[in-house]
Design an enzyme around this catalytic site. Structure first.
Site, PDB file in Angstrom:
ATOM      1  N   ASP A  55       0.800  -1.229   0.000  1.00  9.89           N
ATOM      2  CA  ASP A  55       0.000   0.000   0.000  1.00  9.89           C
ATOM      3  C   ASP A  55       0.832   1.278   0.000  1.00  9.89           C
ATOM      4  O   ASP A  55       0.296   2.375  -0.181  1.00  9.89           O
ATOM      5  CB  ASP A  55      -0.980  -0.006   1.186  1.00  9.89           C
ATOM      6  N   CYS A  67      15.534  -5.341 -15.128  1.00  6.80           N
ATOM      7  CA  CYS A  67      16.646  -4.808 -14.325  1.00  6.80           C
ATOM      8  C   CYS A  67      16.180  -4.241 -12.981  1.00  6.80           C
ATOM      9  O   CYS A  67      17.005  -3.727 -12.223  1.00  6.80           O
ATOM     10  CB  CYS A  67      17.407  -3.750 -15.117  1.00  6.80           C
ATOM     11  N   HIS A 121       7.299  -6.983  -0.867  1.00  8.60           N
ATOM     12  CA  HIS A 121       6.333  -7.366  -1.904  1.00  8.60           C
ATOM     13  C   HIS A 121       6.061  -6.219  -2.877  1.00  8.60           C
ATOM     14  O   HIS A 121       5.076  -6.233  -3.611  1.00  8.60           O
ATOM     15  CB  HIS A 121       5.008  -7.835  -1.273  1.00  8.60           C
ATOM     16  N   CYS A 166      16.842  -0.050 -19.545  1.00  4.16           N
ATOM     17  CA  CYS A 166      17.149  -1.183 -20.440  1.00  4.16           C
ATOM     18  C   CYS A 166      16.081  -1.406 -21.517  1.00  4.16           C
ATOM     19  O   CYS A 166      16.238  -2.285 -22.349  1.00  4.16           O
ATOM     20  CB  CYS A 166      17.378  -2.459 -19.632  1.00  4.16           C
ATOM     21  N   CYS A 202      11.208   0.569 -19.736  1.00  6.48           N
ATOM     22  CA  CYS A 202      12.255   0.946 -18.774  1.00  6.48           C
ATOM     23  C   CYS A 202      13.216   1.961 -19.387  1.00  6.48           C
ATOM     24  O   CYS A 202      13.668   1.801 -20.518  1.00  6.48           O
ATOM     25  CB  CYS A 202      13.014  -0.316 -18.367  1.00  6.48           C
ATOM     26  N   SER A 238       0.860 -12.301  10.307  1.00  3.46           N
ATOM     27  CA  SER A 238       0.606 -13.681  10.737  1.00  3.46           C
ATOM     28  C   SER A 238       1.886 -14.509  10.677  1.00  3.46           C
ATOM     29  O   SER A 238       1.916 -15.645  11.109  1.00  3.46           O
ATOM     30  CB  SER A 238      -0.456 -14.310   9.842  1.00  3.46           C
TER      31      SER A 238
HETATM   32 ZN   LIG Z   1      15.135  -2.222 -17.062  1.00  2.00          ZN
END
Ligand SMILES: [Zn+2]
Length: 254
Positions: free
Chosen positions: A113, A139, A128, A160, A157, A199
């Site tokens: 979040d 990359c 995460h 790359c 990107c 948890s």
């Molecule tokens: Zn990249």
């Protein structure tokens, strides 16, 4: 309970490198729904496809178009709505204050979040990912998402030229190596690990507690209900993170 909080203070005061690991429990009071449990998204909408990453990789453009037209699953639409409205709560704020006071050296969150990030937490690992960012699938270059609503397929990107996805980790997607390594490095330094609102069952974060334990770090658990980790903790404080963290902070300042 006050005794447990005093015990936690003793450990934190005598530790040199405290790592906090947070989970869904800390964001409940920000309106972010949990996945499991009675009101959890999966309980209400059913478990989502466990192949979401391979679905994305198969045809990223098709995946993004679904996202743009809001024709993803009802579960994703609900999640998106609540994330757009979520604001950091007192629990996130206390952890930021603990960072400012050098009481916490590293904060690892399992939440996507972005609420710790929104407060400007500096030493933060979002294991995460963060749904408010894009990440290159090749990359790992990350970029903040400027628009709240996605209206077009993200540019490739800048580093790359490969495809960008949400930084949040999908089902079936490996945890990016860079966050995995920095999490592991911080656990290797830790002499105390706080488990906050989690948890402690979802890997890889759950594994970090066991590594810490095997390296003789003290474990302190703050959670609404007992977990698989509870019996192995040095101190357990049961309660909501929005209630316990302010109390802990007050005692730490005495
Ligand atoms: Zn990249």
């Amino acid at each position: 309970m006050r005794e447990n909080i005093l015990e936690a203070k003793k450990i934190i005061d005598t530790s040199k490198y405290v790592v906090a690991i947070t989970g869904a429990g800390i964001s409940v009071d920000s309106g972010v729904p949990t996945f499991q449990g009675t009101d959890g998204l999966w309980t209400r909408f059913g478990k989502p496809s466990l192949n979401s990453y391979s679905d994305f990789i198969k045809d990223p453009d098709k995946w993004w178009l679904k996202e743009i037209k809001y024709t993803s699953s009802p579960y994703i639409n609900e999640l998106r709505k609540t994330l757009e409205l979520a604001k950091p709560n007192i629990g996130h704020k206390i952890l930021k204050l603990m960072e400012n006071m050098d009481l916490i050296k590293m904060l690892i969150t399992q939440n996507i979040d972005g609420l710790h990030q929104d407060l400007g937490t500096n030493n933060l690992i979002e294991i995460h990912g963060n749904r408010n960012k894009f990440r290159c699938i090749s990359c790992n270059w990350r970029k903040n998402r400027e628009e709240k609503k996605i209206t077009r397929i993200p540019d490739p990107c800048m580093r790359c030229g490969k495809i960008m996805k949400f930084d949040s980790v999908m089902f079936g997607e490996p945890i990016p190596k860079d966050v995995l390594k920095s999490s592991r490095d911080s656990i290797d330094y830790a002499d105390c690990v706080l488990s906050i609102g989690t948890s402690s069952t979802v890997r890889p974060a759950a594994g970090l507690f066991w590594i810490a334990k095997s390296q003789n770090a003290k474990l302190i658990e703050i959670n609404i209900s007992p977990t698989k980790l509870t019996n192995y903790c040095d101190v357990v404080i049961n309660g909501s993170t929005s209630e316990i963290l302010p109390e802990l902070f007050e005692i730490l300042n005495n």
